[in-house]
Design a protein around this motif. Structure first.
Motif, PDB file in Angstrom:
ATOM      1  N   MET A   1       0.838  -1.216   0.000  1.00  0.00           N
ATOM      2  CA  MET A   1       0.000   0.000   0.000  1.00  0.00           C
ATOM      3  C   MET A   1       0.869   1.261   0.000  1.00  0.00           C
ATOM      4  N   ILE A   2       1.911   1.237   0.878  1.00  0.00           N
ATOM      5  CA  ILE A   2       2.828   2.375   0.940  1.00  0.00           C
ATOM      6  C   ILE A   2       4.252   1.862   0.796  1.00  0.00           C
ATOM      7  N   SER A   3       5.013   2.551  -0.029  1.00  0.00           N
ATOM      8  CA  SER A   3       6.407   2.170  -0.175  1.00  0.00           C
ATOM      9  C   SER A   3       7.279   3.419  -0.279  1.00  0.00           C
ATOM     10  N   LEU A   4       8.231   3.555   0.653  1.00  0.00           N
ATOM     11  CA  LEU A   4       9.167   4.673   0.593  1.00  0.00           C
ATOM     12  C   LEU A   4      10.568   4.127   0.378  1.00  0.00           C
ATOM     13  N   ARG A   5      11.292   4.697  -0.563  1.00  0.00           N
ATOM     14  CA  ARG A   5      12.677   4.260  -0.795  1.00  0.00           C
ATOM     15  C   ARG A   5      13.607   5.442  -0.736  1.00  0.00           C
ATOM     16  N   ASN A   6      14.504   5.414   0.248  1.00  0.00           N
ATOM     17  CA  ASN A   6      15.550   6.429   0.400  1.00  0.00           C
ATOM     18  C   ASN A   6      14.989   7.845   0.319  1.00  0.00           C
ATOM     19  N   VAL A   7      13.951   8.064   1.124  1.00  0.00           N
ATOM     20  CA  VAL A   7      13.271   9.355   1.064  1.00  0.00           C
ATOM     21  C   VAL A   7      13.927  10.358   2.017  1.00  0.00           C
ATOM     22  N   THR A   8      14.257  11.503   1.466  1.00  0.00           N
ATOM     23  CA  THR A   8      14.800  12.599   2.272  1.00  0.00           C
ATOM     24  C   THR A   8      13.925  13.826   2.067  1.00  0.00           C
ATOM     25  N   LEU A   9      13.612  14.508   3.171  1.00  0.00           N
ATOM     26  CA  LEU A   9      12.830  15.747   3.071  1.00  0.00           C
ATOM     27  C   LEU A   9      13.571  16.862   3.795  1.00  0.00           C
ATOM     28  N   ALA A  10      13.953  17.859   3.036  1.00  0.00           N
ATOM     29  CA  ALA A  10      14.560  19.049   3.642  1.00  0.00           C
ATOM     30  C   ALA A  10      13.594  20.203   3.427  1.00  0.00           C
ATOM     31  N   TYR A  11      13.244  20.897   4.525  1.00  0.00           N
ATOM     32  CA  TYR A  11      12.371  22.072   4.386  1.00  0.00           C
ATOM     33  C   TYR A  11      13.171  23.224   3.779  1.00  0.00           C
ATOM     34  N   PRO A  12      12.459  24.189   3.206  1.00  0.00           N
ATOM     35  CA  PRO A  12      13.165  25.311   2.559  1.00  0.00           C
ATOM     36  C   PRO A  12      14.141  26.010   3.501  1.00  0.00           C
ATOM     37  N   ASN A  13      13.863  25.968   4.809  1.00  0.00           N
ATOM     38  CA  ASN A  13      14.770  26.652   5.746  1.00  0.00           C
ATOM     39  C   ASN A  13      15.999  25.811   6.061  1.00  0.00           C
ATOM     40  N   GLY A  14      16.120  24.649   5.410  1.00  0.00           N
ATOM     41  CA  GLY A  14      17.326  23.846   5.593  1.00  0.00           C
ATOM     42  C   GLY A  14      17.180  22.708   6.589  1.00  0.00           C
ATOM     43  N   VAL A  15      16.046  22.695   7.359  1.00  0.00           N
ATOM     44  CA  VAL A  15      15.853  21.611   8.330  1.00  0.00           C
ATOM     45  C   VAL A  15      15.642  20.293   7.581  1.00  0.00           C
ATOM     46  N   ARG A  16      16.428  19.278   7.950  1.00  0.00           N
ATOM     47  CA  ARG A  16      16.301  17.973   7.323  1.00  0.00           C
ATOM     48  C   ARG A  16      15.345  17.161   8.192  1.00  0.00           C
ATOM     49  N   ALA A  17      14.039  17.181   7.859  1.00  0.00           N
ATOM     50  CA  ALA A  17      13.029  16.544   8.711  1.00  0.00           C
ATOM     51  C   ALA A  17      13.069  15.035   8.560  1.00  0.00           C
ATOM     52  N   LEU A  18      13.402  14.539   7.366  1.00  0.00           N
ATOM     53  CA  LEU A  18      13.491  13.090   7.136  1.00  0.00           C
ATOM     54  C   LEU A  18      14.786  12.815   6.388  1.00  0.00           C
ATOM     55  N   ASP A  19      15.466  11.760   6.831  1.00  0.00           N
ATOM     56  CA  ASP A  19      16.800  11.523   6.308  1.00  0.00           C
ATOM     57  C   ASP A  19      16.918  10.084   5.804  1.00  0.00           C
ATOM     58  N   ASN A  20      16.815   9.914   4.508  1.00  0.00           N
ATOM     59  CA  ASN A  20      17.045   8.618   3.873  1.00  0.00           C
ATOM     60  C   ASN A  20      16.191   7.496   4.485  1.00  0.00           C
ATOM     61  N   ILE A  21      14.867   7.709   4.424  1.00  0.00           N
ATOM     62  CA  ILE A  21      13.934   6.760   5.014  1.00  0.00           C
ATOM     63  C   ILE A  21      13.461   5.725   3.993  1.00  0.00           C
ATOM     64  N   SER A  22      13.441   4.461   4.389  1.00  0.00           N
ATOM     65  CA  SER A  22      12.822   3.427   3.562  1.00  0.00           C
ATOM     66  C   SER A  22      11.812   2.682   4.416  1.00  0.00           C
ATOM     67  N   LEU A  23      10.630   2.452   3.864  1.00  0.00           N
ATOM     68  CA  LEU A  23       9.558   1.866   4.675  1.00  0.00           C
ATOM     69  C   LEU A  23       8.542   1.203   3.754  1.00  0.00           C
ATOM     70  N   GLU A  24       8.090  -0.005   4.156  1.00  0.00           N
ATOM     71  CA  GLU A  24       7.040  -0.676   3.397  1.00  0.00           C
ATOM     72  C   GLU A  24       5.852  -0.904   4.322  1.00  0.00           C
ATOM     73  N   ILE A  25       4.674  -0.538   3.879  1.00  0.00           N
ATOM     74  CA  ILE A  25       3.468  -0.817   4.662  1.00  0.00           C
ATOM     75  C   ILE A  25       2.486  -1.540   3.753  1.00  0.00           C
ATOM     76  N   GLY A  26       2.064  -2.716   4.202  1.00  0.00           N
ATOM     77  CA  GLY A  26       1.220  -3.546   3.349  1.00  0.00           C
ATOM     78  C   GLY A  26      -0.245  -3.169   3.427  1.00  0.00           C
ATOM     79  N   LYS A  27      -1.038  -3.734   2.510  1.00  0.00           N
ATOM     80  CA  LYS A  27      -2.490  -3.514   2.516  1.00  0.00           C
ATOM     81  C   LYS A  27      -3.086  -4.044   3.813  1.00  0.00           C
ATOM     82  N   GLY A  28      -3.930  -3.248   4.437  1.00  0.00           N
ATOM     83  CA  GLY A  28      -4.615  -3.701   5.644  1.00  0.00           C
ATOM     84  C   GLY A  28      -3.788  -3.622   6.910  1.00  0.00           C
TER      85      GLY A  28
END
Ligand SMILES: Nc1ncnc2c1ncn2[C@@H]1O[C@H](COP(=O)(O)OP(=O)(O)OP(=O)(O)O)[C@@H](O)[C@H]1O
Ligand SMILES: [Mg+2]
Lengths: 236, 293
Positions: free
Chosen positions: A1-28
């Protein structure tokens, strides 16, 4: 259902809120996101409903490539999922019925379907008898149930909850979590970001723990604190 | 037809429209003032343009012939003038007729009987289709064989043509300015409504409403502002038209104002269209800007 691979999120102000996240979430699945304040739980949920786009990495939700989603495709994604917040985000000048129907009306549903679907959903969250009341006339728990009804009205396969019980007392918290569990039993995938230790420890579901924007543990039947139930902490 | 959907939509528009009644009234009032000014301006321009046109049409070129011009030369000249497509009519006035006219005009003022012979030349009176061609046609006629001199109201033609050009330019500038002001006011009004409804908009976006759907009620609101404002303006202009038109006629009969100069129903319809268009465009821009950020 959800799949994240090497996800990084940096806000415009430079804050790195998420750093190289990988996650699998199945249906149900039913998944808790836990971690200290500011570790990126809300940020992670925002990526899933495309409130934000990741700086790097690949995100797939219900078969949709969310990280590359064009602006005009976002509404289609949002119709596949429901989102619930700590502060309910109900419209105060509309009744419960209108609040829930609103989500169908603004996505072009037929009146016939609205008339059928809204009572059914209100019934499921246990608010059928208060459908003509305004949010101001409801308890916090009832408001959250109305918000959940709105999130569920378009039959999403995924429900994202950000601190759904943050404003509720223990009794209401229990009711809401039981409601979420019932919804999960019907096959809806549920992700709950929470600080509520009691809830996590009682439910014993999958727990994904974030720290400084990284996933530090991912347990199948976890506790709020790593490897420890509430009773164990209290007893020493 | 899904009437439930229609009712929901109209309810949303009505809610938007009444939420900020004061601002809505301001927007409608501004549009009304703008359209009254615009309409009044175009109206006066149409009337004065017609008058100027009439004045220009009365201007004729007089081509004075050489005293020794032969009949053959005159005939050739006549033919040449008739061939020019810019020329609408050519009238030949032989010197005898010219003298007769002069006698009539100066009767009791100057005694022309002292003249022993006719001092006047033969004349071609030439009218042209378009006033702006007068200078060029005059120059061309001046060069034709047998023509001694050409006379026309040079200054008045130049002034009228110049005046027309200036009025057109000033008119366009004024109109653009008016439209801009009205657009800005409507767009601020819509921005206020958008701001007041930001929670609803956030929910709509959250549950997957398309931006076209979110936009529509605001566009309708802008449309209503524009339409109601211009309706008010057209009402004011219609009253003014009814009150003033016949009076202007009586006061200025020499102007030869043609009542058909201003096709009022069409004119008013155009003003309504302009008002509604400003509303739609202004609201489109201000909602679009909000949704993009
Ligand atoms: N809009 C934003 N702009 C910049 N930085 C932000 C923004 N939102 C969050 N952050 C930062 O990103 C980091 C993660 O924030 P986030 O809200 O995801 O944490 P959280 O785990 O949900 O916290 P909490 O438990 O308090 O809700 C924090 O350091 C926060 O300051
Ligand atoms: Mg948070």
């Amino acid at each position: 259902m959800i799949s994240l691979r090497n996800v990084t999120l940096a806000y415009p102000n430079g804050v790195r809120a998420l750093d190289n996240i990988s996650l699998e979430i199945g249906k149900g699945d039913f998944v808790f996101l836990v971690g200290h304040s500011g570790t990126g739980k809300t940020s992670l949920l925002r990526l899933l409903y495309r409130e934000m786009a990741p700086s790097y990495g690949e995100i797939i939700v219900d078969g949709i490539r969310v990280d590359r989603l064009k602006r005009r495709r976002v509404p289609a994604l949002r119709r596949h999922l429901g989102v619930v917040f700590q502060d309910f985000k109900l419209l105060t000048d509309k009744t419960v019925w209108e609040n829930v129907a609103f989500a169908m009306q603004v996505t072009g549903a037929h009146t016939k379907d609205i008339m059928r679907q809204v009572p059914r959903t209100l019934d499921m969250v246990g608010l059928a008898h208060k459908s003509r009341m305004y949010p101001g006339e409801l308890s916090a728990g009832e408001q959250q149930r109305a918000a959940i009804a709105r999130a569920l009205i378009n039959n999403p396969k995924l429900l994202l909850c950000d601190e759904p019980t943050g404003n509720l007392d223990p009794a209401n918290t229990t009711e809401i979590m039981e409601l979420l569990q019932r919804i999960n039993l019907k096959g809806t995938t549920i992700v709950v970001a929470t600080h509520n230790q009691a809830v996590v420890d009682r439910m014993r579901r999958r727990v994904v723990r974030l720290e400084d924007g990284r996933i530090v543990t991912d347990e199948e039947r976890g506790y709020y604190y790593l490897g420890l139930g509430q009773s164990q902490i209290l007893s020493g | 037809m899904d009437w439930g959907r229609v009712r929901f939509f109209l309810g949303e528009v009505f809610r938007n429209f009444t939420r900020n009644a004061g601002m809505q009234a301001t927007a409608i009032g501004t549009v009304a003032v703008t359209i009254v000014l615009l309409g009044g301006f175009l109206y006066v321009r149409a009337v004065l343009g017609g008058v100027g046109h009439d004045l220009l049409q009365q201007i004729r070129i007089s081509a004075y012939l050489q005293q020794n011009a032969s009949n053959a030369t005159i005939a050739q000249l006549h033919a040449a003038l008739l061939k020019d497509p810019r020329i609408s009519s050519v009238q030949f006035v032989p010197k005898s007729v010219g003298l007769k006219e002069l006698r009539k005009e100066t009767k009791g003022v100057i005694d022309l009987s002292i003249l022993t012979k006719n001092p006047l030349p033969d004349v071609f009176r030439v009218s042209v289709h378009s006033a702006s061609d007068v200078p060029a046609v005059a120059a061309a006629v001046r060069r034709m064989p047998g023509v001694a001199n050409v006379v026309y109201g040079k200054t008045i033609v130049r002034r009228l043509l110049h005046l027309g050009a200036v009025m057109r330019r000033v008119g366009i500038a004024v109109i653009v300015l008016f439209l801009l002001v009205a657009g800005i006011i409507i767009s601020s009004t819509i921005r206020l409504t958008v701001f007041a409804r930001r929670r609803e908009i956030a929910i709509m976006q959250l549950v997957g409403a398309t931006s076209a759907f979110i936009r529509l009620p605001f566009i309708c609101e802008g449309f209503l502002d524009g339409l109601l404002g211009s309706l008010l303006a057209v009402g004011i202009l219609a009253v003014a038209h009814a009150a003033l038109w016949s009076r202007v006629f009586r006061a200025l009969p020499w102007l030869h104002i043609d009542p058909r100069l201003v096709n009022t129903p069409l004119f008013f319809a155009q003003l309504l269209l302009v008002g509604a268009a400003i509303g739609v465009i202004a609201s489109w821009i201000s909602v679009g800007r909000y949704l993009r950020t």
